[in-house]
Scaffold this motif. Structure first.
Motif, short mmCIF file in Angstrom:
data_model
loop_
_atom_site.label_atom_id
_atom_site.label_comp_id
_atom_site.label_asym_id
_atom_site.label_seq_id
_atom_site.Cartn_x
_atom_site.Cartn_y
_atom_site.Cartn_z
N SER A 181 0.82 -1.22 0.00
CA SER A 181 0.00 0.00 0.00
C SER A 181 0.85 1.27 0.00
CB SER A 181 -0.94 0.01 1.21
OG SER A 181 -0.21 0.24 2.40
N LEU A 182 2.13 1.13 0.28
CA LEU A 182 3.02 2.29 0.27
C LEU A 182 3.42 2.61 -1.17
CD1 LEU A 182 5.31 1.37 3.31
CD2 LEU A 182 3.29 2.85 3.28
N GLN A 183 3.49 3.87 -1.48
CA GLN A 183 3.78 4.32 -2.84
C GLN A 183 5.24 4.73 -2.97
OE1 GLN A 183 1.38 4.34 -5.29
NE2 GLN A 183 0.06 3.39 -3.77
N GLY A 184 6.11 3.77 -3.16
CA GLY A 184 7.52 4.11 -3.29
C GLY A 184 8.07 4.58 -1.96
N ALA A 185 9.31 4.90 -1.91
CA ALA A 185 9.91 5.35 -0.66
C ALA A 185 10.81 6.54 -0.91
CB ALA A 185 10.69 4.22 -0.01
N ASP A 186 10.61 7.55 -0.12
CA ASP A 186 11.48 8.72 -0.13
C ASP A 186 12.59 8.43 0.86
OD1 ASP A 186 12.75 11.13 0.04
OD2 ASP A 186 10.97 12.28 0.65
N THR A 187 13.74 8.08 0.34
CA THR A 187 14.85 7.66 1.20
C THR A 187 15.59 8.84 1.83
OG1 THR A 187 16.30 7.51 -0.72
CG2 THR A 187 15.20 5.49 -0.02
N SER A 188 15.12 10.05 1.55
CA SER A 188 15.78 11.20 2.16
C SER A 188 15.22 11.52 3.54
CB SER A 188 15.64 12.43 1.24
OG SER A 188 14.28 12.82 1.15
N THR A 189 14.14 10.81 3.94
CA THR A 189 13.55 11.08 5.24
C THR A 189 13.18 9.79 5.97
OG1 THR A 189 11.32 11.18 4.31
CG2 THR A 189 12.50 13.26 4.46
N GLY A 190 13.20 9.85 7.27
CA GLY A 190 12.66 8.78 8.09
C GLY A 190 13.54 7.57 8.30
N GLY A 191 14.78 7.59 7.86
CA GLY A 191 15.66 6.45 8.06
C GLY A 191 16.35 6.07 6.77
N SER A 192 17.01 4.91 6.81
CA SER A 192 17.77 4.47 5.65
C SER A 192 17.50 2.99 5.37
CB SER A 192 19.27 4.67 5.91
OG SER A 192 19.69 3.77 6.94
N ALA A 193 18.01 2.53 4.25
CA ALA A 193 17.90 1.11 3.92
C ALA A 193 18.62 0.27 4.96
CB ALA A 193 18.47 0.86 2.52
N ASP A 194 19.72 0.79 5.52
CA ASP A 194 20.43 0.08 6.59
C ASP A 194 19.52 -0.12 7.81
OD1 ASP A 194 22.89 -0.24 5.27
OD2 ASP A 194 23.60 1.74 5.93
N ASP A 195 18.72 0.89 8.12
CA ASP A 195 17.80 0.80 9.26
C ASP A 195 16.75 -0.28 9.01
OD1 ASP A 195 19.09 2.96 10.52
OD2 ASP A 195 17.74 4.42 9.59
N VAL A 196 16.25 -0.34 7.79
CA VAL A 196 15.25 -1.35 7.44
C VAL A 196 15.86 -2.74 7.50
CG1 VAL A 196 13.70 -2.20 5.63
CG2 VAL A 196 13.86 0.26 6.08
N ALA A 197 17.05 -2.89 6.96
CA ALA A 197 17.73 -4.19 7.00
C ALA A 197 17.97 -4.63 8.44
CB ALA A 197 19.06 -4.11 6.23
N ALA A 198 18.39 -3.69 9.27
CA ALA A 198 18.65 -4.00 10.68
C ALA A 198 17.36 -4.36 11.41
CB ALA A 198 19.35 -2.83 11.36
N ALA A 199 16.24 -3.85 10.95
CA ALA A 199 14.96 -4.15 11.59
C ALA A 199 14.37 -5.48 11.13
CB ALA A 199 13.97 -3.01 11.32
N ILE A 200 14.51 -5.81 9.85
CA ILE A 200 13.89 -7.05 9.33
C ILE A 200 14.77 -8.27 9.57
CG2 ILE A 200 14.74 -6.91 6.94
CD1 ILE A 200 11.21 -8.02 8.04
N ALA A 201 16.07 -8.12 9.61
CA ALA A 201 16.95 -9.28 9.79
C ALA A 201 16.65 -10.08 11.06
CB ALA A 201 18.41 -8.85 9.75
N PRO A 202 16.44 -9.44 12.22
CA PRO A 202 16.12 -10.23 13.41
C PRO A 202 14.77 -10.94 13.31
CG PRO A 202 16.71 -7.97 14.03
CD PRO A 202 16.65 -8.03 12.54
N VAL A 203 13.85 -10.37 12.56
CA VAL A 203 12.55 -11.03 12.37
C VAL A 203 12.75 -12.33 11.60
CG1 VAL A 203 10.26 -10.83 11.32
CG2 VAL A 203 11.28 -8.85 12.47
N VAL A 204 13.50 -12.24 10.50
CA VAL A 204 13.76 -13.43 9.69
C VAL A 204 14.57 -14.45 10.49
CG1 VAL A 204 14.88 -14.30 7.58
CG2 VAL A 204 13.65 -12.11 7.54
N ALA A 205 15.57 -13.98 11.21
CA ALA A 205 16.39 -14.88 12.02
C ALA A 205 15.56 -15.55 13.11
CB ALA A 205 17.56 -14.11 12.64
N GLY A 206 14.68 -14.80 13.73
CA GLY A 206 13.82 -15.36 14.77
C GLY A 206 12.89 -16.44 14.24
N ILE A 207 12.32 -16.18 13.07
CA ILE A 207 11.45 -17.17 12.44
C ILE A 207 12.24 -18.44 12.14
CG2 ILE A 207 10.15 -17.70 10.33
CD1 ILE A 207 9.27 -14.70 10.34
#
Length: 183
Positions: A87-113
């Protein structure tokens, strides 16, 4: 004269219908914080499901009947995250965090599963077929693909963080997830 009245009538109707048309909706691009919110919600949901799986393993009471509802809940949580990301329309990577932040957030979820499910391998001999039948690999892969669609290159970052988990994903027969991560 009659022709000019008809032409005027059509032009007047056309002008009224154009004026009555709603303005085009311009979707606001999501910023990275919107993506992080989806990942955080997924993390919160899995944080209630995975400990239940771990408890079943620890108490030696894990069997196909006891884990199927939990794996179904896990697949549902992943499906909800996929829908939210779509539902999100693209991502403005200049605000709200970085791809590194997203990777750091999703990696533990995948690892936990992967970690929780791998604990079931001994207790539930039919685990890989159960996971396949419930579409868990597909659901996890859809989340990862949704992240990559919004933030090109994020899966390379996630893969780097999940190198140690690749063996668990392989033993669970999560081929789609491994392929997306390039592991």
């Amino acid at each position: 004269m009659f022709t000019s009245r008809i032409l005027f009538s059509f032009l007047a109707i056309g002008a009224v219908s154009v004026a009555a048309s709603p303005a085009p909706i311009i979707a606001k691009r999501a910023d990275v914080s919107d993506i992080l919110t989806v990942v955080s919600t997924l993390n919160s949901t899995t944080a209630t499901i995975l400990p239940q799986i771990d408890a079943l393993v620890a108490s030696n009471s894990a069997n196909e009947d006891s884990i199927t509802p939990l794996i179904t809940d896990l697949a549902s949580a992943l499906g909800t995250a996929t829908t939210s990301l779509a539902s999100l329309q693209g991502a403005d990577t200049s605000t709200g965090g970085s791809a590194d932040d997203v990777a750091a957030a999703i990696a533990p979820v995948v690892a936990g599963i992967a970690t929780s499910l791998s604990g079931l391998e001994t207790a539930v001999p039919t685990l890989t077929s159960l996971l396949s039948g419930l579409g868990l690999d597909t659901s996890l892969n859809q989340v990862l693909s949704g992240l990559e669609t919004l933030l090109a290159g994020v899966l390379n970052l996630v893969a780097t963080l999940l190198v140690d988990v690749a063996g668990l994903l392989r033993s669970l027969a999560f081929g789609l997830t491994l392929a997306s991560l390039g592991l």
